[in-house]
Design an enzyme around this catalytic site. Structure first.
Site, PDB file in Angstrom:
ATOM      1  N   SER A  65     -11.631 -42.248  17.549  1.00  0.00           N
ATOM      2  CA  SER A  65     -11.901 -42.155  16.106  1.00  0.00           C
ATOM      3  C   SER A  65     -10.949 -41.248  15.338  1.00  0.00           C
ATOM      4  O   SER A  65     -10.990 -41.234  14.107  1.00  0.00           O
ATOM      5  CB  SER A  65     -13.330 -41.679  15.861  1.00  0.00           C
ATOM      6  OG  SER A  65     -14.194 -42.771  15.873  1.00  0.00           O
ATOM      7  N   LYS A  90      -9.037 -42.995  12.841  1.00  0.00           N
ATOM      8  CA  LYS A  90      -9.609 -43.296  11.516  1.00  0.00           C
ATOM      9  C   LYS A  90      -8.963 -42.426  10.434  1.00  0.00           C
ATOM     10  O   LYS A  90      -8.829 -42.839   9.285  1.00  0.00           O
ATOM     11  CB  LYS A  90     -11.129 -43.082  11.538  1.00  0.00           C
ATOM     12  CG  LYS A  90     -11.888 -44.067  12.450  1.00  0.00           C
ATOM     13  CD  LYS A  90     -13.381 -43.747  12.495  1.00  0.00           C
ATOM     14  CE  LYS A  90     -14.247 -44.818  13.117  1.00  0.00           C
ATOM     15  NZ  LYS A  90     -14.220 -44.946  14.543  1.00  0.00           N
ATOM     16  N   TYR A  98      -8.547 -52.899  15.035  1.00  0.00           N
ATOM     17  CA  TYR A  98      -9.333 -51.660  15.126  1.00  0.00           C
ATOM     18  C   TYR A  98      -9.334 -51.120  16.559  1.00  0.00           C
ATOM     19  O   TYR A  98      -9.137 -49.927  16.790  1.00  0.00           O
ATOM     20  CB  TYR A  98     -10.766 -51.936  14.641  1.00  0.00           C
ATOM     21  CG  TYR A  98     -11.734 -50.805  14.895  1.00  0.00           C
ATOM     22  CD1 TYR A  98     -11.820 -49.732  14.008  1.00  0.00           C
ATOM     23  CD2 TYR A  98     -12.563 -50.797  16.016  1.00  0.00           C
ATOM     24  CE1 TYR A  98     -12.694 -48.685  14.246  1.00  0.00           C
ATOM     25  CE2 TYR A  98     -13.437 -49.758  16.256  1.00  0.00           C
ATOM     26  CZ  TYR A  98     -13.509 -48.705  15.374  1.00  0.00           C
ATOM     27  OH  TYR A  98     -14.372 -47.662  15.610  1.00  0.00           O
ATOM     28  N   TYR A 133     -18.958 -36.809  12.448  1.00  0.00           N
ATOM     29  CA  TYR A 133     -20.164 -37.658  12.402  1.00  0.00           C
ATOM     30  C   TYR A 133     -21.388 -36.870  11.962  1.00  0.00           C
ATOM     31  O   TYR A 133     -21.331 -36.055  11.058  1.00  0.00           O
ATOM     32  CB  TYR A 133     -20.426 -38.327  13.763  1.00  0.00           C
ATOM     33  CG  TYR A 133     -19.196 -38.736  14.528  1.00  0.00           C
ATOM     34  CD1 TYR A 133     -18.352 -39.693  13.992  1.00  0.00           C
ATOM     35  CD2 TYR A 133     -18.896 -38.175  15.750  1.00  0.00           C
ATOM     36  CE1 TYR A 133     -17.222 -40.092  14.686  1.00  0.00           C
ATOM     37  CE2 TYR A 133     -17.764 -38.573  16.447  1.00  0.00           C
ATOM     38  CZ  TYR A 133     -16.935 -39.521  15.912  1.00  0.00           C
ATOM     39  OH  TYR A 133     -15.831 -39.899  16.594  1.00  0.00           O
ATOM     40  N   VAL A 182     -14.277 -40.219  20.478  1.00  0.00           N
ATOM     41  CA  VAL A 182     -15.030 -40.250  21.737  1.00  0.00           C
ATOM     42  C   VAL A 182     -14.141 -40.168  22.979  1.00  0.00           C
ATOM     43  O   VAL A 182     -14.647 -40.138  24.093  1.00  0.00           O
ATOM     44  CB  VAL A 182     -15.988 -41.469  21.859  1.00  0.00           C
ATOM     45  CG1 VAL A 182     -17.115 -41.392  20.846  1.00  0.00           C
ATOM     46  CG2 VAL A 182     -15.243 -42.780  21.771  1.00  0.00           C
TER      47      VAL A 182
HETATM   48  N1  GLN Z   1     -13.547 -46.961  19.413  1.00  0.00           N
HETATM   49  C1  GLN Z   1     -14.774 -46.237  19.266  1.00  0.00           C
HETATM   50  C2  GLN Z   1     -15.860 -47.135  18.683  1.00  0.00           C
HETATM   51  O1  GLN Z   1     -15.601 -47.931  17.854  1.00  0.00           O
HETATM   52  C3  GLN Z   1     -14.514 -45.067  18.385  1.00  0.00           C
HETATM   53  C4  GLN Z   1     -15.748 -44.257  18.194  1.00  0.00           C
HETATM   54  C5  GLN Z   1     -15.491 -42.791  18.138  1.00  0.00           C
HETATM   55  O2  GLN Z   1     -14.480 -42.259  18.590  1.00  0.00           O
HETATM   56  N2  GLN Z   1     -16.476 -42.106  17.629  1.00  0.00           N
HETATM   57  O3  GLN Z   1     -16.992 -47.061  19.058  1.00  0.00           O
END
Ligand code: GLN
Length: 314
Positions: free
Chosen positions: A73, A76, A198, A250, A268
């Protein structure tokens, strides 16, 4: 006692943090690696690295700071920077900027809020941002990889195709989200195209040193410190930092602001980037996660960094 940026002995700080978190990491029972992406379940949880890149060009590092890992993430943040570059303020017509108060992969708010995700740092928001990139670039993942290479000054970094495929095969939840968003007209490209891209974004691999360098422009009011290139205007850079503080970790963003007090973005894969405005880009990595999806040891390390240095935004 707190010191100023100029005289701060970051190497000594990193060494102290490393000694303190090593037993936590090696205990092996503090947090768990993400297992819903099968390839990530194979990562050795007993790893820790941390890097600080100051705006005057010094790099400090400790542990496995040069080991590339799946940024997940954290991508992002880079995707949003690239989208802001292309779309400017119109990004906010399609994605909000409020903390979600829900897990990063939650679907619940989307229905009530007509397919407009709460913010760009949860999965739903990142899918919309990826869609924006897909409308502008023939290959959005190539555009993002190139952007990350430029930010990190590392021409070799790339996404790991195996991790991307592994996530893509198990992406039912993200697929559900993307279809739902599309049903509200807030996804313009095909769901498959957006998901493919993605998953590749999330599978980009970078080290702590790469990432600390890559976020240093956000600590420098949008300008890459070593090249002088202005990637975002001062106001946009400031706003992205605000979003990192309120939404970057988050559902734990409140606790993170309380404990760490720096704008940050986690993934994650166990990485967390943070910025000390006007001073440095920071990245910590340790794959075992606490329940909210943030690195267990990484959160402790960042908390120690701001406590020992006296450097937070508050
Ligand atoms: N690729 C992971 C997902 O879409 C990314 C989530 C994350 O790092 N929180 O679930």
């Amino acid at each position: 006692m707190a010191q100023t940026g100029h005289v701060m002995d970051y190497q000594n700080l990193l060494d102290r943090i490393h000694s303190a978190v090593e037993p936590v990491v090696n205990a092996g029972n503090n947090g768990k690696v993400a297992s819903y992406i099968p390839e990530l379940a194979k990562v050795n949880p007993l790893q820790f690295g941390m890097a600080i890149v100051t705006l005057d060009g010094q790099t400090f590092k400790v542990g496995e700071a040069d080991t590339p890992f799946s940024i997940q993430s954290i991508s992002k943040l880079f995707a949003l920077c690239l989208a802001m570059h292309g779309e400017g303020e119109s990004v906010w017509q399609r994605v909000g900027r409020e903390p979600s108060g829900s897990p990063f992969n939650s679907l619940v708010q989307l229905e009530k809020e007509n397919g407009k995700p709460r913010n760009p740092f949860i999965n739903a928001g990142a899918l919309v941002v990826t869609d924006m990139l897909a409308s502008r670039h023939v290959s959005p993942e190539t555009a993002l990889v190139q952007f990350c290479r430029k930010l990190a000054a590392n021409d070799t970094l790339d996404f790991d195709a195996k991790v991307a495929r592994s996530e893509r095969r198990t992406a039912d939840r993200n697929a559900a989200m993307a279809h739902f968003i599309k049903s509200f007209g807030n996804l313009h490209n095909s769901v498959d195209e957006v998901l493919d891209s993605y998953c590749k974004h999330c599978a980009i691999e970078m080290s702590c040193v790469d990432l600390a360098r890559a976020v240093s422009f956000l600590a420098n009011r949008g300008t890459v410190p070593w090249s002088g290139e202005q990637l975002l205007d001062v106001s946009t850079a400031k706003r992205l930092s605000a979003l990192m503080l309120t939404c970057g970790t988050y559902d734990a963003a409140g606790d993170f602001a309380f404990r760490v007090g720096l704008p940050a973005k986690s993934g994650v894969g166990g990485g967390i980037v943070a910025i000390i405005p006007g001073v440095a880009g920071v990245c910590v990595w340790s794959p075992a996660l606490e329940e909210t999806g943030n690195s267990y040891a990484g959160s402790i390390a960042l908390e120690m960094l701001t406590t020992l240095s006296g450097q937070s935004i508050f």
